[in-house]
Design an enzyme around this catalytic site. Structure first.
Site, PDB file in Angstrom:
ATOM      1  N   LYS A 146       0.834  -1.206   0.000  1.00 50.57           N
ATOM      2  CA  LYS A 146       0.000   0.000   0.000  1.00 50.57           C
ATOM      3  C   LYS A 146       0.870   1.259   0.000  1.00 50.57           C
ATOM      4  CE  LYS A 146      -3.529  -0.188   2.719  1.00 50.57           C
ATOM      5  NZ  LYS A 146      -4.933  -0.004   2.921  1.00 50.57           N
ATOM      6  N   ARG A 171      -3.371   2.819   8.794  1.00 54.00           N
ATOM      7  CA  ARG A 171      -3.669   1.514   8.193  1.00 54.00           C
ATOM      8  C   ARG A 171      -2.416   0.662   8.086  1.00 54.00           C
ATOM      9  NH1 ARG A 171      -8.533   2.128   4.787  1.00 54.00           N
ATOM     10  NH2 ARG A 171      -8.983   4.344   4.663  1.00 54.00           N
ATOM     11  N   GLY A 208      -7.987  -7.483   4.925  1.00 50.22           N
ATOM     12  CA  GLY A 208      -8.771  -7.412   6.159  1.00 50.22           C
ATOM     13  C   GLY A 208      -8.157  -8.103   7.368  1.00 50.22           C
ATOM     14  N   MET A 218      -5.422  -7.303   9.107  1.00 50.83           N
ATOM     15  CA  MET A 218      -4.780  -6.462  10.122  1.00 50.83           C
ATOM     16  C   MET A 218      -5.655  -5.233  10.387  1.00 50.83           C
ATOM     17  SD  MET A 218      -0.786  -6.847   9.241  1.00 50.83           S
ATOM     18  CE  MET A 218      -0.915  -6.489   7.521  1.00 50.83           C
ATOM     19  N   ARG A 242      -3.226  -1.503  -6.092  1.00 46.90           N
ATOM     20  CA  ARG A 242      -2.317  -2.639  -5.941  1.00 46.90           C
ATOM     21  C   ARG A 242      -2.624  -3.625  -7.062  1.00 46.90           C
ATOM     22  NH1 ARG A 242      -5.273  -4.968  -0.500  1.00 46.90           N
ATOM     23  NH2 ARG A 242      -7.330  -5.041  -1.404  1.00 46.90           N
ATOM     24  N   HIS A 295     -15.387  -9.166   1.456  1.00 52.46           N
ATOM     25  CA  HIS A 295     -14.291  -9.971   2.001  1.00 52.46           C
ATOM     26  C   HIS A 295     -14.302 -11.382   1.420  1.00 52.46           C
ATOM     27  CE1 HIS A 295     -12.564 -12.663   5.085  1.00 52.46           C
ATOM     28  NE2 HIS A 295     -11.620 -11.741   5.087  1.00 52.46           N
ATOM     29  N   ARG A 333       2.920 -47.595 -14.357  1.00 52.51           N
ATOM     30  CA  ARG A 333       3.093 -48.574 -13.279  1.00 52.51           C
ATOM     31  C   ARG A 333       2.324 -49.825 -13.676  1.00 52.51           C
ATOM     32  NH1 ARG A 333       2.612 -43.565 -10.042  1.00 52.51           N
ATOM     33  NH2 ARG A 333       4.269 -43.471  -8.490  1.00 52.51           N
ATOM     34  N   ARG A 356       7.386 -49.425 -16.620  1.00 55.11           N
ATOM     35  CA  ARG A 356       8.186 -49.929 -15.497  1.00 55.11           C
ATOM     36  C   ARG A 356       7.781 -51.363 -15.181  1.00 55.11           C
ATOM     37  NH1 ARG A 356       7.621 -47.304  -9.652  1.00 55.11           N
ATOM     38  NH2 ARG A 356       5.674 -48.473  -9.639  1.00 55.11           N
ATOM     39  N   SER A 360      15.517 -42.492 -14.463  1.00 55.88           N
ATOM     40  CA  SER A 360      14.344 -41.705 -14.091  1.00 55.88           C
ATOM     41  C   SER A 360      14.325 -41.659 -12.564  1.00 55.88           C
ATOM     42  CB  SER A 360      13.073 -42.348 -14.633  1.00 55.88           C
ATOM     43  OG  SER A 360      11.974 -41.590 -14.205  1.00 55.88           O
ATOM     44  N   GLY A 366      13.081 -41.698  -9.099  1.00 54.98           N
ATOM     45  CA  GLY A 366      11.883 -42.040  -8.332  1.00 54.98           C
ATOM     46  C   GLY A 366      12.002 -41.316  -7.013  1.00 54.98           C
ATOM     47  N   THR A 367      11.626 -40.040  -7.037  1.00 59.94           N
ATOM     48  CA  THR A 367      11.897 -39.212  -5.859  1.00 59.94           C
ATOM     49  C   THR A 367      10.990 -39.534  -4.670  1.00 59.94           C
ATOM     50  OG1 THR A 367      10.572 -37.547  -6.984  1.00 59.94           O
ATOM     51  CG2 THR A 367      12.961 -37.242  -7.021  1.00 59.94           C
ATOM     52  N   ASN A 368       9.924 -40.332  -4.916  1.00 51.39           N
ATOM     53  CA  ASN A 368       9.120 -40.745  -3.761  1.00 51.39           C
ATOM     54  C   ASN A 368       9.958 -41.681  -2.895  1.00 51.39           C
ATOM     55  OD1 ASN A 368       7.066 -39.451  -5.128  1.00 51.39           O
ATOM     56  ND2 ASN A 368       6.228 -41.332  -5.990  1.00 51.39           N
ATOM     57  N   ASP A 369      10.491 -42.720  -3.539  1.00 53.52           N
ATOM     58  CA  ASP A 369      11.324 -43.654  -2.779  1.00 53.52           C
ATOM     59  C   ASP A 369      12.645 -43.025  -2.371  1.00 53.52           C
ATOM     60  OD1 ASP A 369      10.182 -46.223  -2.197  1.00 53.52           O
ATOM     61  OD2 ASP A 369       9.887 -46.420  -4.357  1.00 53.52           O
ATOM     62  N   CYS A 395      10.078 -39.096 -12.242  1.00 54.91           N
ATOM     63  CA  CYS A 395       8.683 -39.525 -12.299  1.00 54.91           C
ATOM     64  C   CYS A 395       8.050 -39.617 -10.924  1.00 54.91           C
ATOM     65  CB  CYS A 395       8.563 -40.841 -13.058  1.00 54.91           C
ATOM     66  SG  CYS A 395       9.456 -42.179 -12.269  1.00 54.91           S
ATOM     67  N   TYR A 441      13.483 -34.161 -18.823  1.00 58.80           N
ATOM     68  CA  TYR A 441      12.023 -34.036 -18.708  1.00 58.80           C
ATOM     69  C   TYR A 441      11.572 -34.284 -17.273  1.00 58.80           C
ATOM     70  CZ  TYR A 441      11.764 -39.139 -18.579  1.00 58.80           C
ATOM     71  OH  TYR A 441      11.910 -40.443 -18.203  1.00 58.80           O
TER      72      TYR A 441
HETATM   73  C1  PEP Z   1       9.031 -43.158  -6.909  1.00 55.29           C
HETATM   74  O1  PEP Z   1       9.463 -43.881  -6.021  1.00 55.29           O
HETATM   75  O2  PEP Z   1       9.256 -41.939  -6.967  1.00 55.29           O
HETATM   76  C2  PEP Z   1       8.177 -43.715  -7.968  1.00 55.29           C
HETATM   77  C3  PEP Z   1       7.789 -42.984  -8.979  1.00 55.29           C
HETATM   78  O3  PEP Z   1       7.754 -44.987  -7.810  1.00 55.29           O
HETATM   79  P1  PEP Z   1       6.571 -45.433  -6.849  1.00 55.29           P
HETATM   80  O4  PEP Z   1       5.895 -44.207  -6.364  1.00 55.29           O
HETATM   81  O5  PEP Z   1       5.680 -46.304  -7.651  1.00 55.29           O
HETATM   82  O6  PEP Z   1       7.298 -46.167  -5.769  1.00 55.29           O
HETATM   83 MG    MG Z   2       9.388 -46.015  -6.331  1.00 50.17          MG
END
Ligand code: PEP
Ligand code: MG
Length: 914
Positions: free
Chosen positions: A51, A121, A130, A132, A367, A485, A591, A647, A795, A797-800, A862, A882
């Site tokens: 502001k 203000r 709104g 503050m 703003r 609001h 999968r 996979r 690739s 597998g960032t979850n694991d 992935c 990718y």
């Molecule tokens: C992972 O591990 O990132 C993955 C893509 O495989 P999943 O989730 O099936 O274990």
């Molecule tokens: Mg995995």
């Protein structure tokens, strides 16, 4: 622009040695704006708040801004750093600024002839509508009231007392913490005495009495009289605004909007102008374009004879600005001119607040306007067409996650034909929401947390309701306009909202709403269409979104700039087709295990798992082969011309067998084996840590015949497709490898099967099937150079990889994650947004090591992080080829990839779709 530096006295650090202030002795604490002197500009949002910076900018481009000054956000930080004390020297600077205002306005602070009144203000660098505090009419005292009456002339007396009672109330409530209802009760008594119902009907003497009554309320609850020194009022009000930075609702808003790292709020002290000085005065809020749809039309609302808060609070439903010419043609014309000035100056859609005092227009705020995802896309594309901005700026203007709003289902016209429309309100924020009715914010939170979908139904919403609004699937109010609001907050979040549905009569206490003579309660379901304002009874079916119009144009631009490829994670032809429509350039992860669950397949799968020897296993696998082949043909067809990474089996086998006795009995019967055999095998498959157990490529080391069947199905499907002139491009991905040796062994076997199938099918044409692996075990990242010797691609597998790097079970993290977040140990859930420091380092290192061995190694990701904007930027920076994400995140990933490339963080090799 004339920028003059205040020549205020040199600052002295806060006297307490124990409580140093963050404002250095020489830091400038106040910045003035006005005709005489404007010290800041629009770029100083961090220091002056949004502001303050824009008031300075508007003053400097000659717009009619009432003069004032801004106390910096650093002063707020200093206030907190020193244990809630205003820095020494601040009030000295404030006095100097007030003196400047007195000279410019020819009024005097606290004067009994021509008093200067100011508003105080808040204003942080990020807008928090709104959340503050604000104090208006500050500077009024028993002495100054006489001056205000004299100044305003005939008919001004009532107005003056009204202004005074508003100040006492606001100051008592906001600054001193006196509960608002004490003032309300006093007001009710006065109304009764004068036999009137409405505030506006109270006569002049009633207003005067009210001020006396309010002063008594103040004295009773504060223990001191209402301050008669305007500087005391000002100092306390400044401190109250600083305090409101850490009020519960402000903290909640920042948490929800993920606003972190700000020093605090600035305070704007500005000469008051009055929109409630009679029927030639008014106040309003407008957007330079429609914030809901993005249409290039001046879009606003105003109230005659009202103060600014009346519009935002949603208490009175304002008139659209298009009706303003009937009231004051000249002001309307002036506003349209200001729209053009602002847009060509800022090259961005603006949200403005204005007041008309006795026919004279004043700008109180501008703003960057909050907008829905739909509007963001349209405005960005339109502004390129209008020559206001270029394509790169347009791409940067759209927050990637806001695209989700364009990817949500909507109510189709066809389905709406059969729906009962109960009411029509203002289309405040688009979307299609269906839920049961909740009548208070707390109720909405509780029921939503218990898993219900609720629509929050309120007369109007207030900042206290933010948590409830956040938990509801949609918001419906019976009063308030497009700038109330509820509407502003909902649009900011992209939440479906209808405002001002006047036909609804809401009784929040009884948890009921009646409309057209019928009453509905917490068990009833409404469907609300935030794009049209229709409130419908019951659940109306929704239809899938498509990528067309401005959205398609913007997406085409992403492809011009981005260097990072975008693929999708898809296991079915339907998902593959949808992702392709959204612009996916292939599949980064199919999968295959999901394909083992349907109908007859699970039977054959279980037969395979229960088999006593290899021959029996092969027999069961042979039954699975045709199913897999058919599935692959479907997916290759849907993704023809683009790569499809398949996979091989990943989960531990125990996931495919039943654990309850009843189902175990059924299987035993089906397969003609004793129940005991089934139970023994299930017990055998039990693992203490299944996610670290017999899964991924380890399964194929033990049972190579599983790999043989899957690879055969892939290759046969590819050949069958090619024979039908369908350009199938499979890639085979072996999961969870941690050593070169296991991957080398499975790669050799894969190659043998590929060759065997080619021979069996007499295929002599080209069929190059890359064989790669997932990097999801930390060891694989550490020895990526070795693994790259036997892989065509990685690739991530960032979850694991996250699970194993942190040692956090991805399925159980919710038992402790909330503590880690609230205690600040983690900033974000690492399974949603990549831990760039730790897991990210493994990714970066694998890329480096992998490419050192094999410069052509293709690199992708992935895991779920492939759809998260912050993570995608990181992947672009480390030079992946990718990202692969779920179909609905594909447009988001394309946009982030373009933004990363524009910022110079684009992928290293520019291999889109290869
Ligand atoms: C992972 O591990 O990132 C993955 C893509 O495989 P999943 O989730 O099936 O274990
Ligand atoms: Mg995995």
């Amino acid at each position: 622009m004339a920028i003059t530096v205040s020549k205020g006295a040199p600052r002295i650090a806060h006297p307490s040695a124990k409580a140093p202030t963050a404002v250095s002795p020489t830091a400038k604490m106040t910045f003035s704006f006005g005709r005489t002197r404007t010290e800041g500009d629009g770029r100083q949002k961090q220091l002056l708040g949004g502001k303050g910076a824009n008031l300075a900018e508007m003053s400097s481009i000659g717009l009619p801004v009432p003069p004032g000054f801004t106390i910096t956000t650093e002063v707020c930080k200093a206030y907190y750093d020193s244990g809630r004390k205003l820095p020494a020297g601040l009030m000295h600077d404030v006095r100097e600024n007030i003196a400047l205002l007195e000279r410019e306005t020819k009024k005097e602070f606290g004067s009994n002839r021509n008093p200067l009144l100011v508003s105080v203000r808040s204003g942080a660098s990020v807008s928090m509508p709104g959340m503050m505090d604000t104090i208006l009419n500050l500077g009024l005292t028993d002495a100054a009231i006489a001056g205000l009456i004299a100044q305003t002339g005939s008919g001004g007396e009532r107005f003056a007392w009204d202004a005074y009672r508003r100040l006492i109330n606001m100051f008592g409530d906001v600054v001193m913490g006196v509960d608002h209802h004490h003032f309300e009760e006093a007001f009710d008594r006065i109304k009764k005495k004068h036999k009137v119902d409405l505030d506006t009907e109270v006569p002049t003497e009633g207003m005067r009495d009210l001020c006396e009554a309010y002063k008594k309320v103040y004295q009773k609850h504060v223990g001191r009289p209402f301050p008669q020194d305007p500087y005391v009022q000002l100092e306390r009000a400044i401190e109250a605004v600083f305090k409101s930075w850490n009020a519960d609702k402000a903290i909640a808003y920042r948490r929800i909007a993920e606003i972190t790292g700000l020093p605090g709020t600035a305070v704007n002290v500005q000469t008051m102008v009055f929109g409630n000085m009679g029927d030639d005065s008014g106040t309003g809020v407008a957007f330079t374009r429609n914030p809901s749809t993005g249409e290039n039309l001046f879009y606003g609302e105003f109230l005659i004879n009202a103060q600014g808060e009346d519009v935002v609070a949603g208490i009175r439903t304002p008139k659209p600005v298009s009706e303003m010419p009937k009231w004051n043609k000249q002001v309307h014309r002036q506003l349209l001119g200001i729209k053009d000035t602002l847009e060509s100056h800022y090259r961005e859609m603006q949200d403005i607040e204005f007041t008309i005092e006795r026919g004279t227009l004043y700008m109180l705020q501008t703003r960057t306007g909050k907008r829905t995802g739909v509007a963001a896309v349209r405005i960005a594309v339109d502004m390129v067409k209008e020559g206001l901005i270029d394509e790169k700026t347009a791409l940067n203007r759209v927050p990637p996650n806001d695209l989700t709003q364009l990817l949500l289902p909507s109510f189709s016209e066809k389905d709406k034909k059969h729906a009962t429309v109960l009411a029509k309100g203002l289309p405040a924020s688009p979307g299609a929401a269906t839920g049961k009715l909740a009548f208070t914010a707390e109720e909405a939170v509780m029921r939503a947390q218990a898993g219900e979908k609720v629509i929050l139904v309120r007369k109007e919403t207030s900042p206290e309701d933010v948590d409830g609004m956040h938990h509801a699937v949609g918001i419906l109010t019976s009063t308030g306009g497009m700038t109330s609001h509820a509407a502003v907050v909902a649009r900011g979040w992209g939440k479906c909202c209808i405002a001002g549905a006047g036909a609804l009569h809401i009784d929040a206490k009884a948890k009921k709403v009646s409309v057209n003579g019928k009453t509905y309660s917490t068990k009833d379901v409404f469907s609300i269409d935030g794009s049209t304002g229709e409130v419908m009874l019951g659940e109306v079916p929704r239809s899938e979104p498509t990528l067309s119009g401005d959205f398609a144009t913007l997406m085409k631009w992403t492809d011009k700039y981005r260097k990072l490829g975008v693929r999708t994670n898809a296991d079915t032809p339907v998902d593959a087709k949808r992702a392709r429509e959204f612009g996916a350039e292939g599949i980064g992860l199919t999968r295959t295990e999901h394909m083992f669950f349907e109908g007859e397949r699970i039977k054959a799968m279980r037969e395979m798992i229960l088999a006593e020897d290899e021959a029996a296993r092969r027999k069961a696998l042979a039954k699975l082969l045709p199913y897999q082949r058919k599935d692959f043909i479907g997916i290759f067809t849907a993704m023809k011309g683009f790569p499809v990474t398949v996979r091989l089996i990943d989960p531990p086998l125990h996931e495919f067998v039943p654990h309850e006795m009843k189902s175990q009995k059924e299987i035993a019967e089906e397969l003609g084996v004793p129940l005991k055999t089934v139970q023994q095998r299930v017990a055998q498959l039990h693992e203490m840590n299944p996610m670290l157990g017999h899964r991924g490529c380890r399964l194929c080391v033990t049972y190579p015949e599983i790999l043989e069947m899957q690879v055969r199905a892939i290759v046969e499907a590819a050949i069958a497709s090619r024979k039908k002139k369908i350009d199938a491009r499979p890639e085979i991905m072996i999961p969870l490898a941690g050593t070169r040796a296991e991957l080398a062994m499975l790669r050799t076997l894969t190659e043998q099967v590929i060759e065997q199938v080619k021979k069996d099918r007499k295929w002599t044409g080209e069929l190059n099937i890359p064989i790669g692996t997932m990097i999801e075990v930390p060891r694989a990242a550490l020895v990526a150079d070795e693994i790259a010797e036997v892989a065509d691609f990685f690739s991530f597998g960032t979850n694991d990889l996250t699970q194993m790097t942190f040692g956090f079970s991805r399925d159980d993290i919710n038992s402790f994650l909330p503590d880690y977040l609230s205690k600040g140990i983690l900033e974000k859930d690492p399974f949603q947004s990549l831990d760039q420091k730790g897991v990210g380092m493994l990714v970066e290192m694998s890329c480096r090591k992998g490419r050192a061995t094999s410069p052509k190694l293709k690199l992708g990701i992935c895991g779920e992080h492939g759809g998260d904007p912050a993570s995608i930027r990181f992947f672009a920076k480390v030079g992946l080829d990718y990202v692969s994400c779920s179909p609905f995140r594909v447009p988001i990933a394309r946009l982030v990839a373009a933004q990363a490339a524009i910022a110079g963080e684009g992928g290293a090799r520019g291999t889109i779709g290869e």
